[in-house]
Design a protein around this motif. Structure first.
Motif, PDB file in Angstrom:
ATOM      1  N   VAL A   1       0.841  -1.192   0.000  1.00  0.00           N
ATOM      2  CA  VAL A   1       0.000   0.000   0.000  1.00  0.00           C
ATOM      3  C   VAL A   1       0.875   1.241   0.000  1.00  0.00           C
ATOM      4  O   VAL A   1       2.076   1.185   0.312  1.00  0.00           O
ATOM      5  N   CYS A   2       0.276   2.381  -0.333  1.00  0.00           N
ATOM      6  CA  CYS A   2       0.972   3.665  -0.350  1.00  0.00           C
ATOM      7  C   CYS A   2       1.327   4.067   1.076  1.00  0.00           C
ATOM      8  O   CYS A   2       0.472   4.075   1.956  1.00  0.00           O
ATOM      9  N   VAL A   3       2.577   4.420   1.310  1.00  0.00           N
ATOM     10  CA  VAL A   3       3.012   4.787   2.657  1.00  0.00           C
ATOM     11  C   VAL A   3       2.372   6.100   3.099  1.00  0.00           C
ATOM     12  O   VAL A   3       2.244   6.371   4.290  1.00  0.00           O
TER      13      VAL A   3
ATOM     14  N   THR B   1       3.071   7.392  -9.929  1.00  0.00           N
ATOM     15  CA  THR B   1       2.591   8.008  -8.695  1.00  0.00           C
ATOM     16  C   THR B   1       1.391   7.239  -8.156  1.00  0.00           C
ATOM     17  O   THR B   1       0.750   6.479  -8.874  1.00  0.00           O
ATOM     18  N   CYS B   2       1.087   7.465  -6.885  1.00  0.00           N
ATOM     19  CA  CYS B   2      -0.147   6.967  -6.291  1.00  0.00           C
ATOM     20  C   CYS B   2      -1.284   7.825  -6.830  1.00  0.00           C
ATOM     21  O   CYS B   2      -1.236   9.051  -6.751  1.00  0.00           O
ATOM     22  N   SER B   3      -2.325   7.179  -7.350  1.00  0.00           N
ATOM     23  CA  SER B   3      -3.411   7.956  -7.964  1.00  0.00           C
ATOM     24  C   SER B   3      -4.243   8.682  -6.918  1.00  0.00           C
ATOM     25  O   SER B   3      -4.974   9.610  -7.232  1.00  0.00           O
ATOM     26  N   ARG B   4      -4.125   8.266  -5.669  1.00  0.00           N
ATOM     27  CA  ARG B   4      -4.966   8.878  -4.634  1.00  0.00           C
ATOM     28  C   ARG B   4      -4.330  10.120  -4.019  1.00  0.00           C
ATOM     29  O   ARG B   4      -4.995  11.114  -3.778  1.00  0.00           O
ATOM     30  N   CYS B   5      -3.030  10.051  -3.722  1.00  0.00           N
ATOM     31  CA  CYS B   5      -2.394  11.173  -3.011  1.00  0.00           C
ATOM     32  C   CYS B   5      -1.230  11.777  -3.793  1.00  0.00           C
ATOM     33  O   CYS B   5      -0.560  12.669  -3.294  1.00  0.00           O
ATOM     34  N   ASP B   6      -0.998  11.265  -5.010  1.00  0.00           N
ATOM     35  CA  ASP B   6       0.061  11.775  -5.885  1.00  0.00           C
ATOM     36  C   ASP B   6       1.467  11.539  -5.338  1.00  0.00           C
ATOM     37  O   ASP B   6       2.421  12.197  -5.767  1.00  0.00           O
TER      38      ASP B   6
HETATM   39 FE    FE Z   1      -1.039   7.492  -1.757  1.00  0.00          FE
END
Ligand code: FE
Length: 173
Positions: free
Chosen positions: A81-83, A130-135
């Motif tokens: 998951v995104c940190v 990049t993470c699409s949710r938080c960039d």
């Molecule tokens: Fe993220």
């Protein structure tokens, strides 16, 4: 600026890892656990929540030194998951040993979990992931990966947090 530069580690690496403050943001509401609403924070907010090392990579597009991260050679089953925001990004089932020193995957968990854009920094033409949710800056994607996609998502360990999953996922797949 450390933008885009390899970050030299100071101190021991485990101490440099983020405690995943994004846990506070997960699970996302609306759209399921993969795709919650966008997470937007100022640079000051991110710096307050992340370690300087983690912030330097995930928010300022740094690159961790190869073979320095926790997940470069990990074969532990689970979901990465995104940190920064906790969005699910990659499965261990698409992770492979690229020999690069960075965790490498041949596809994201879902087509919408990551985003890409052209990165022309450092005299190269690369594709940033990049993470699409938080960039969050995750790494880059190259076209020298294995079948079936022939893509290599080259991702910084410090931008990820592994949620260990059932052992049976990979043994019975
Ligand atoms: Fe993220």
């Amino acid at each position: 600026s450390m933008n885009g530069a390899i970050i030299t580690l100071s101190g021991t690496f485990p101490g440099a890892r983020c405690p995943w403050p994004g846990r506070n943001d997960a699970p996302a509401t609306g759209g399921g656990k993969h795709m919650g609403g966008k997470v937007t924070k100022s640079n000051d907010q991110w710096r307050a929540e992340l370690t300087p090392y983690c912030s330097g990579v995930s928010r300022e597009k740094g690159t961790e030194a190869p073979f320095s991260g926790d997940y470069a050679e990990s074969k532990t089953p689970g979901i990465y998951v995104c940190v920064c925001c906790g969005q699910e990004l990659f499965s261990s089932q698409t992770k492979y040993d690229s020999g690069s020193g960075w965790p490498s995957f041949w596809q994201p968990l879902s087509p919408d979990s990551t985003a890409t854009k052209v990165d022309a920094s450092h005299g190269m033409r690369r594709t940033e992931v990049t993470c699409s949710r938080c960039d969050a800056h995750l790494g880059h994607v190259f076209d020298d990966g294995p079948a079936p996609t022939h893509l290599r998502y080259c991702i910084n360990s410090v931008s990820l947090d592994l949620n260990p999953g059932p052992e049976t996922d990979t043994e019975e797949g």
